[in-house]
Design a protein around this motif. Sequence first.
Motif, PDB file in Angstrom:
ATOM      1  N   SER A   1       0.818  -1.217   0.000  1.00  0.00           N
ATOM      2  CA  SER A   1       0.000   0.000   0.000  1.00  0.00           C
ATOM      3  C   SER A   1       0.854   1.271   0.000  1.00  0.00           C
ATOM      4  O   SER A   1       0.320   2.366  -0.089  1.00  0.00           O
ATOM      5  N   ALA A   2       2.173   1.119   0.101  1.00  0.00           N
ATOM      6  CA  ALA A   2       3.053   2.296   0.143  1.00  0.00           C
ATOM      7  C   ALA A   2       3.226   2.894  -1.249  1.00  0.00           C
ATOM      8  O   ALA A   2       3.260   2.177  -2.252  1.00  0.00           O
ATOM      9  N   THR A   3       3.349   4.205  -1.298  1.00  0.00           N
ATOM     10  CA  THR A   3       3.585   4.893  -2.562  1.00  0.00           C
ATOM     11  C   THR A   3       5.051   4.722  -2.955  1.00  0.00           C
ATOM     12  O   THR A   3       5.896   4.340  -2.134  1.00  0.00           O
ATOM     13  N   PHE A   4       5.372   5.055  -4.215  1.00  0.00           N
ATOM     14  CA  PHE A   4       6.767   4.941  -4.644  1.00  0.00           C
ATOM     15  C   PHE A   4       7.688   5.816  -3.805  1.00  0.00           C
ATOM     16  O   PHE A   4       8.747   5.348  -3.368  1.00  0.00           O
ATOM     17  N   PRO A   5       7.348   7.090  -3.536  1.00  0.00           N
ATOM     18  CA  PRO A   5       8.237   7.890  -2.687  1.00  0.00           C
ATOM     19  C   PRO A   5       8.442   7.274  -1.295  1.00  0.00           C
ATOM     20  O   PRO A   5       9.535   7.332  -0.732  1.00  0.00           O
ATOM     21  N   GLU A   6       7.396   6.660  -0.740  1.00  0.00           N
ATOM     22  CA  GLU A   6       7.545   5.997   0.559  1.00  0.00           C
ATOM     23  C   GLU A   6       8.477   4.793   0.454  1.00  0.00           C
ATOM     24  O   GLU A   6       9.329   4.568   1.324  1.00  0.00           O
ATOM     25  N   MET A   7       8.344   4.021  -0.619  1.00  0.00           N
ATOM     26  CA  MET A   7       9.221   2.865  -0.812  1.00  0.00           C
ATOM     27  C   MET A   7      10.658   3.314  -1.072  1.00  0.00           C
ATOM     28  O   MET A   7      11.603   2.662  -0.637  1.00  0.00           O
ATOM     29  N   LEU A   8      10.815   4.430  -1.767  1.00  0.00           N
ATOM     30  CA  LEU A   8      12.149   4.976  -1.996  1.00  0.00           C
ATOM     31  C   LEU A   8      12.787   5.353  -0.664  1.00  0.00           C
ATOM     32  O   LEU A   8      13.954   5.033  -0.401  1.00  0.00           O
ATOM     33  N   ALA A   9      12.016   6.017   0.193  1.00  0.00           N
ATOM     34  CA  ALA A   9      12.512   6.376   1.523  1.00  0.00           C
ATOM     35  C   ALA A   9      12.795   5.132   2.357  1.00  0.00           C
ATOM     36  O   ALA A   9      13.681   5.138   3.219  1.00  0.00           O
ATOM     37  N   ASP A  10      12.091   4.053   2.088  1.00  0.00           N
ATOM     38  CA  ASP A  10      12.263   2.781   2.804  1.00  0.00           C
ATOM     39  C   ASP A  10      13.474   2.007   2.281  1.00  0.00           C
ATOM     40  O   ASP A  10      13.817   0.965   2.798  1.00  0.00           O
ATOM     41  N   GLY A  11      14.114   2.507   1.243  1.00  0.00           N
ATOM     42  CA  GLY A  11      15.280   1.834   0.685  1.00  0.00           C
ATOM     43  C   GLY A  11      14.927   0.865  -0.419  1.00  0.00           C
ATOM     44  O   GLY A  11      15.721  -0.018  -0.742  1.00  0.00           O
ATOM     45  N   LEU A  12      13.735   1.001  -1.008  1.00  0.00           N
ATOM     46  CA  LEU A  12      13.273   0.100  -2.070  1.00  0.00           C
ATOM     47  C   LEU A  12      13.451  -1.356  -1.657  1.00  0.00           C
ATOM     48  O   LEU A  12      13.918  -2.189  -2.418  1.00  0.00           O
ATOM     49  N   ALA A  13      13.092  -1.647  -0.422  1.00  0.00           N
ATOM     50  CA  ALA A  13      13.084  -2.994   0.137  1.00  0.00           C
ATOM     51  C   ALA A  13      14.481  -3.542   0.422  1.00  0.00           C
ATOM     52  O   ALA A  13      14.643  -4.719   0.651  1.00  0.00           O
ATOM     53  N   ASN A  14      15.496  -2.685   0.426  1.00  0.00           N
ATOM     54  CA  ASN A  14      16.829  -3.156   0.767  1.00  0.00           C
ATOM     55  C   ASN A  14      17.040  -2.959   2.263  1.00  0.00           C
ATOM     56  O   ASN A  14      17.117  -1.834   2.745  1.00  0.00           O
ATOM     57  N   LEU A  15      17.134  -4.074   2.978  1.00  0.00           N
ATOM     58  CA  LEU A  15      17.396  -3.991   4.416  1.00  0.00           C
ATOM     59  C   LEU A  15      18.886  -4.059   4.721  1.00  0.00           C
ATOM     60  O   LEU A  15      19.314  -3.721   5.807  1.00  0.00           O
TER      61      LEU A  15
END
Length: 128
Positions: free
Chosen positions: A14-28
Motif C-alpha cells: 500500500s506504500a507509494t513509490f516515494p515511501e518505498m524509496l525512503a524505505d530503501g526500495l526494500a533493501n534492508l
Amino acid sequence: MLEILGSRYTDPDSATFPEMLADGLANLGLLVGPVLRDPWDRELESLRIVIDSPSGVFGTYEGKHGDGHPVRPLYWLANYLAIGGTPLPAGMIVTTGSYCGAVDVPIDTALTFAYGDLGTLAATLTRA
C-alpha cells in the motif's frame, strides 16, 4: 554478496513509490562475502546459485546477470562519477545487479549460498 530484502512498512503493497524509496526500495542490507580476485578475467555472465539448508538443497537457480557481466555497470558508475569530479573510492561496496532476483528463504534456518565456483556465503536470517 547477498541482498537482504524487506520493508519497514507493515503493508508495503500500500506504500507509494516515494515511501518505498525512503524505505530503501526494500533493501534492508547486504551480506558481503570475500573479495573476488581478477573479476575481469572471469566469465561471470551466468552462475549456478545453490541454496543449501540442513534438510537438503533448498533451491537451485541458473542465474544470469542482467547486464551481461557484473563489471559493466561498475565501469559505467566509475566513469560517470569521475566525469563529475567524484571518483569512486577504493573499497566502496557497489552492487551491480542480481543473478536470480528475489528468492524467499526460510528464517531461523542455517543457509549456505553457493555462487558457482566463486565460493559460498553462510547466513541465518532472523526477524528483527
